[in-house]
Write an enzyme that holds these catalytic residues in place. Structure first.
Site, PDB file in Angstrom:
ATOM      1  N   ARG A  12      84.338  68.486  30.071  1.00 29.74           N
ATOM      2  CA  ARG A  12      85.339  68.915  31.516  1.00 29.74           C
ATOM      3  C   ARG A  12      84.572  68.096  32.368  1.00 29.74           C
ATOM      4  O   ARG A  12      85.370  67.135  32.867  1.00 29.74           O
ATOM      5  CB  ARG A  12      84.805  70.307  31.841  1.00 29.74           C
ATOM      6  CG  ARG A  12      85.961  71.082  32.686  1.00 29.74           C
ATOM      7  CD  ARG A  12      85.694  70.620  34.218  1.00 29.74           C
ATOM      8  NE  ARG A  12      84.403  71.117  34.580  1.00 29.74           N
ATOM      9  CZ  ARG A  12      83.914  70.971  35.709  1.00 29.74           C
ATOM     10  NH1 ARG A  12      84.513  70.322  36.735  1.00 29.74           N
ATOM     11  NH2 ARG A  12      82.711  71.547  36.164  1.00 29.74           N
ATOM     12  N   ASP A  13      83.501  68.310  33.169  1.00 29.54           N
ATOM     13  CA  ASP A  13      83.215  67.468  34.330  1.00 29.54           C
ATOM     14  C   ASP A  13      83.083  65.935  34.109  1.00 29.54           C
ATOM     15  O   ASP A  13      83.277  65.162  35.022  1.00 29.54           O
ATOM     16  CB  ASP A  13      81.775  68.050  34.939  1.00 29.54           C
ATOM     17  CG  ASP A  13      81.363  67.960  36.380  1.00 29.54           C
ATOM     18  OD1 ASP A  13      82.694  67.314  36.895  1.00 29.54           O
ATOM     19  OD2 ASP A  13      80.413  68.516  36.860  1.00 29.54           O
ATOM     20  N   HIS A 204      74.527  73.991  38.760  1.00 30.94           N
ATOM     21  CA  HIS A 204      75.236  72.884  38.309  1.00 30.94           C
ATOM     22  C   HIS A 204      74.694  71.775  39.041  1.00 30.94           C
ATOM     23  O   HIS A 204      75.017  71.694  40.207  1.00 30.94           O
ATOM     24  CB  HIS A 204      76.780  73.292  38.650  1.00 30.94           C
ATOM     25  CG  HIS A 204      77.540  71.919  38.172  1.00 30.94           C
ATOM     26  ND1 HIS A 204      78.209  71.763  37.021  1.00 30.94           N
ATOM     27  CD2 HIS A 204      77.899  70.985  38.741  1.00 30.94           C
ATOM     28  CE1 HIS A 204      78.848  70.955  36.830  1.00 30.94           C
ATOM     29  NE2 HIS A 204      78.857  70.292  38.025  1.00 30.94           N
ATOM     30  N   HIS A 206      73.965  67.694  39.984  1.00 28.13           N
ATOM     31  CA  HIS A 206      74.339  66.171  39.550  1.00 28.13           C
ATOM     32  C   HIS A 206      73.068  65.240  39.740  1.00 28.13           C
ATOM     33  O   HIS A 206      72.172  65.683  40.762  1.00 28.13           O
ATOM     34  CB  HIS A 206      75.318  65.681  40.570  1.00 28.13           C
ATOM     35  CG  HIS A 206      76.848  66.082  40.156  1.00 28.13           C
ATOM     36  ND1 HIS A 206      77.828  65.350  39.883  1.00 28.13           N
ATOM     37  CD2 HIS A 206      77.118  67.402  39.718  1.00 28.13           C
ATOM     38  CE1 HIS A 206      78.956  65.867  39.533  1.00 28.13           C
ATOM     39  NE2 HIS A 206      78.547  67.350  39.299  1.00 28.13           N
ATOM     40  N   CYS A 237      79.921  60.555  40.552  1.00 32.33           N
ATOM     41  CA  CYS A 237      80.243  61.199  41.746  1.00 32.33           C
ATOM     42  C   CYS A 237      81.752  60.818  42.306  1.00 32.33           C
ATOM     43  O   CYS A 237      81.636  59.410  42.484  1.00 32.33           O
ATOM     44  CB  CYS A 237      79.210  61.115  42.778  1.00 32.33           C
ATOM     45  SG  CYS A 237      79.654  62.036  44.290  1.00 32.33           S
ATOM     46  N   ASN A 246      76.326  63.508  36.189  1.00 33.44           N
ATOM     47  CA  ASN A 246      75.656  65.042  35.908  1.00 33.44           C
ATOM     48  C   ASN A 246      74.182  64.940  35.517  1.00 33.44           C
ATOM     49  O   ASN A 246      73.778  63.916  34.995  1.00 33.44           O
ATOM     50  CB  ASN A 246      76.620  65.789  34.948  1.00 33.44           C
ATOM     51  CG  ASN A 246      77.829  66.398  35.389  1.00 33.44           C
ATOM     52  OD1 ASN A 246      77.777  67.307  35.939  1.00 33.44           O
ATOM     53  ND2 ASN A 246      78.882  65.725  35.098  1.00 33.44           N
TER      54      ASN A 246
HETATM   55 ZN    ZN Z   1      79.812  68.633  38.599  1.00 30.99          ZN
END
Ligand code: ZN
Length: 305
Positions: A12-13, A204, A206, A237, A246
């Protein structure tokens, strides 16, 4: 042994922040291989309109596939009640909605101010309750925002409390912009826990500025039990082109396993998943120290009693 849940969010991310669209077959191979390495929760995609994020167009198919893997907790991101209804229909075990602590970011990103987001959270909570599935609120840009700069910690507490009242079952603190430092992580975890208690389970993080693992450790010290990560640190980012993404799953699992914490993940098998990503996304940089250096001895062999 303390159990720590490593939740893989790369599909997803990671994938939503890159230009290339990964073919469905490669996504399936990735998810299956990570589950086989012992990863027990994977965020497989996002129920946003395909016109906005073509990378996520096959999320419902991925949910159906991932549901066939025994023992895997299949979760997805939903931006609103509409997405939540689609997620339930697809058969997710759990879903989460991002709630930007920076109102400017929220308005720019999803065109909703804080009261409108709280109404959306209440609507999603009701859909989750009726379906009997798990629902988390991800307090995003909690550590700082590229538009607003510093984000008030008191505001984060207040918005967490309001989300709880709106029906959130669980919380994640999200360093969307890569601004967090370990002292801030400790402070904010304590503050948010003072209003939502141990419903705050997740960080969560990064690794935009290399502080991902340090921030994870700070969270563990405060009793955080779930850490999101992305294989190969995939992603990036969106506000800092070229910046790494991440928290790297491989490095996080190395650290947790080395500390004698129970992740249930076999690091050698996890490292063997990386070539699937490299082959499917030849133009994307993959990050991490462990994939270069290789694993260390097992905890029991390495630590002299
Ligand atoms: Zn994220």
């Amino acid at each position: 042994m303390t159990r720590i849940l490593v939740s893989e969010v790369g599909p997803r991310d990671g994938l939503q922040s890159i230009k290339q669209v990964m073919p469905l077959a490669a996504k399936k191979a990735w998810i299956a291989a990570e589950a086989a390495a012992g990863v027990s929760e994977i965020e497989v995609g996002s129920f946003v309109p395909a016109s906005l994020l073509p990378q996520m167009a096959d999320t419902a198919e991925l949910v159906a596939f991932a549901r066939t893997i025994p023992g895997l907790n299949v979760v997805a991101l939903v931006p609103n009640a509409k997405g939540a209804a689609r997620a339930v229909e697809a058969g997710v075990h759990g879903m989460s909605i991002p709630f930007s602590m920076s109102e400017t970011h929220s308005i720019k990103n999803v065109r909703k101010d804080h009261p409108a987001m709280l109404a959306e959270i209440a609507a999603v909570a009701q859909i989750a309750r009726e379906a009997g599935i798990h629902f988390a609120v991800s307090l995003s840009t909690a550590f700082g925002c590229t538009f607003e700069g510093a984000v008030s910690e008191d505001a984060v507490m207040r918005l967490a409390e309001a989300s709880l009242a709106a029906g959130a079952q669980e919380f994640s603190l999200s360093d969307t912009t890569g601004y967090a430092d370990p002292a801030q992580v400790k402070r904010l975890v304590r503050k948010v826990r003072s209003v939502v208690g141990d419903k705050l389970t997740t960080l969560h993080l990064h690794n935009t500025r290399g502080l991902g693992l340090a921030n994870a450790l700070a969270g563990l010290d405060e009793g955080i039990t779930t850490l999101d990560a992305s294989l190969g640190g995939l992603g990036g980012c969106p506000y800092a082109p070229g910046a790494s993404g991440n928290l790297v799953t491989e490095d996080l699992v190395l650290m947790l396993n080395a500390m004698g914490l129970d992740t249930g993940i076999d690091l050698e098998k996890l490292l063997a998943v990386r070539p699937i990503l490299a082959a499917a996304l030849p133009d994307e940089p993959l990050y991490g120290f462990t994939p270069e250096a290789g694993p260390m001895m097992d905890y029991n062999e390495r630590i002299a009693k």
